[in-house]
Design a protein around this motif. Structure first.
Motif, PDB file in Angstrom:
ATOM      1  N   GLN A   2     -26.570  28.530  13.675  1.00 62.50           N
ATOM      2  CA  GLN A   2     -26.190  29.691  12.885  1.00 62.50           C
ATOM      3  C   GLN A   2     -24.707  29.671  12.516  1.00 62.50           C
ATOM      4  O   GLN A   2     -23.866  29.250  13.304  1.00 62.50           O
ATOM      5  N   LEU A   3     -24.399  30.149  11.329  1.00 63.42           N
ATOM      6  CA  LEU A   3     -23.028  30.266  10.858  1.00 63.42           C
ATOM      7  C   LEU A   3     -22.367  31.457  11.555  1.00 63.42           C
ATOM      8  O   LEU A   3     -22.890  32.575  11.513  1.00 63.42           O
ATOM      9  N   MET A   4     -21.254  31.213  12.207  1.00 66.59           N
ATOM     10  CA  MET A   4     -20.526  32.298  12.871  1.00 66.59           C
ATOM     11  C   MET A   4     -19.822  33.154  11.822  1.00 66.59           C
ATOM     12  O   MET A   4     -19.446  32.664  10.751  1.00 66.59           O
ATOM     13  N   LEU A   5     -19.629  34.420  12.126  1.00 67.02           N
ATOM     14  CA  LEU A   5     -19.015  35.331  11.169  1.00 67.02           C
ATOM     15  C   LEU A   5     -17.634  34.851  10.739  1.00 67.02           C
ATOM     16  O   LEU A   5     -17.286  34.939   9.563  1.00 67.02           O
ATOM     17  N   ILE A   6     -16.835  34.361  11.665  1.00 66.12           N
ATOM     18  CA  ILE A   6     -15.481  33.940  11.287  1.00 66.12           C
ATOM     19  C   ILE A   6     -15.526  32.846  10.222  1.00 66.12           C
ATOM     20  O   ILE A   6     -14.731  32.853   9.281  1.00 66.12           O
ATOM     21  N   ASP A   7     -16.477  31.948  10.325  1.00 60.49           N
ATOM     22  CA  ASP A   7     -16.619  30.895   9.315  1.00 60.49           C
ATOM     23  C   ASP A   7     -17.062  31.480   7.975  1.00 60.49           C
ATOM     24  O   ASP A   7     -16.581  31.075   6.921  1.00 60.49           O
ATOM     25  N   PHE A   8     -17.970  32.444   8.023  1.00 58.73           N
ATOM     26  CA  PHE A   8     -18.421  33.109   6.800  1.00 58.73           C
ATOM     27  C   PHE A   8     -17.256  33.836   6.127  1.00 58.73           C
ATOM     28  O   PHE A   8     -17.052  33.730   4.916  1.00 58.73           O
ATOM     29  N   LEU A   9     -16.469  34.571   6.922  1.00 63.37           N
ATOM     30  CA  LEU A   9     -15.321  35.296   6.375  1.00 63.37           C
ATOM     31  C   LEU A   9     -14.328  34.342   5.727  1.00 63.37           C
ATOM     32  O   LEU A   9     -13.865  34.578   4.613  1.00 63.37           O
ATOM     33  N   HIS A  10     -14.008  33.262   6.432  1.00 70.32           N
ATOM     34  CA  HIS A  10     -13.009  32.301   5.936  1.00 70.32           C
ATOM     35  C   HIS A  10     -13.519  31.525   4.729  1.00 70.32           C
ATOM     36  O   HIS A  10     -12.823  31.429   3.709  1.00 70.32           O
ATOM     37  N   GLU A  11     -14.703  30.963   4.850  1.00 69.23           N
ATOM     38  CA  GLU A  11     -15.202  30.013   3.848  1.00 69.23           C
ATOM     39  C   GLU A  11     -15.842  30.660   2.627  1.00 69.23           C
ATOM     40  O   GLU A  11     -15.742  30.120   1.526  1.00 69.23           O
ATOM     41  N   TYR A  12     -16.521  31.788   2.812  1.00 65.66           N
ATOM     42  CA  TYR A  12     -17.264  32.380   1.701  1.00 65.66           C
ATOM     43  C   TYR A  12     -16.592  33.604   1.099  1.00 65.66           C
ATOM     44  O   TYR A  12     -16.788  33.908  -0.077  1.00 65.66           O
TER      45      TYR A  12
END
Length: 159
Positions: A2-12
């Motif tokens: 699963q994609l962690m929220l921090i990665d979603f916030l940063h990348e997307y």
């Protein structure tokens, strides 16, 4: 996986204010604020919580605290951010987003449930204790939060 929220916030979303510190949920640099339906708020570690957990929920990142003009340019800091600047609370800044979010949650809680003056230091310690500052700036963070709590109307009962 699963994609962690921090990665979603940063990348997307391009929201890079939350910091990836330890990546294991220990340092709390990555916390975001989860706004609950009952009006309360809480910290959630974004490095160990999957983005799907937040589906349909309202969160705030450190970018949400300053007041911005129509173009999105910050024009005024939040009271928490301002106190941290006044007290020179941070050094490298890696932990600062977590401390800003934790203090924001604390202030919002105290607005709903003020505490006795004798409980201020204990309450601040409980609210910030899980946050790690690698530069050992704790004293200045705590001083800034104490200043804010004691000088914001309605947070402390003088019993």
């Amino acid at each position: 996986e699963q994609l962690m929220l921090i990665d979603f916030l940063h990348e997307y979303l391009g929201l890079t204010g939350s910091r990836l510190g330890c990546g294991q949920g220990v340092c709390h640099a990555c916390v975001v604020i989860l706004d609950n339906a009952d009006g309360s708020s809480e910290e959630v570690r974004s490095c160990i919580t999957g983005a799907s957990f937040f589906d349909g929920k309202k969160i705030r990142t450190v970018e949400a605290h300053a007041t911005c003009d129509e173009s999105g340019k910050p024009v005024a800091l939040s009271p928490v951010q301002q106190k941290f600047l006044e007290h020179f609370s941070f050094q490298c800044g890696g932990c600062t987003p977590g401390f800003v979010n934790a203090t924001t949650v604390l202030i919002e809680r105290l607005k709903r449930q003020p505490i006795e003056r004798s409980k201020v230091e204990e309450t601040i310690t409980e609210a910030l204790n899980a946050h790690i500052c690698r530069c050992t700036g704790y004293v200045r963070y705590y001083e800034a939060v104490k200043d804010l709590v004691l000088n914001t109307a309605g947070l402390v009962r003088n019993v």
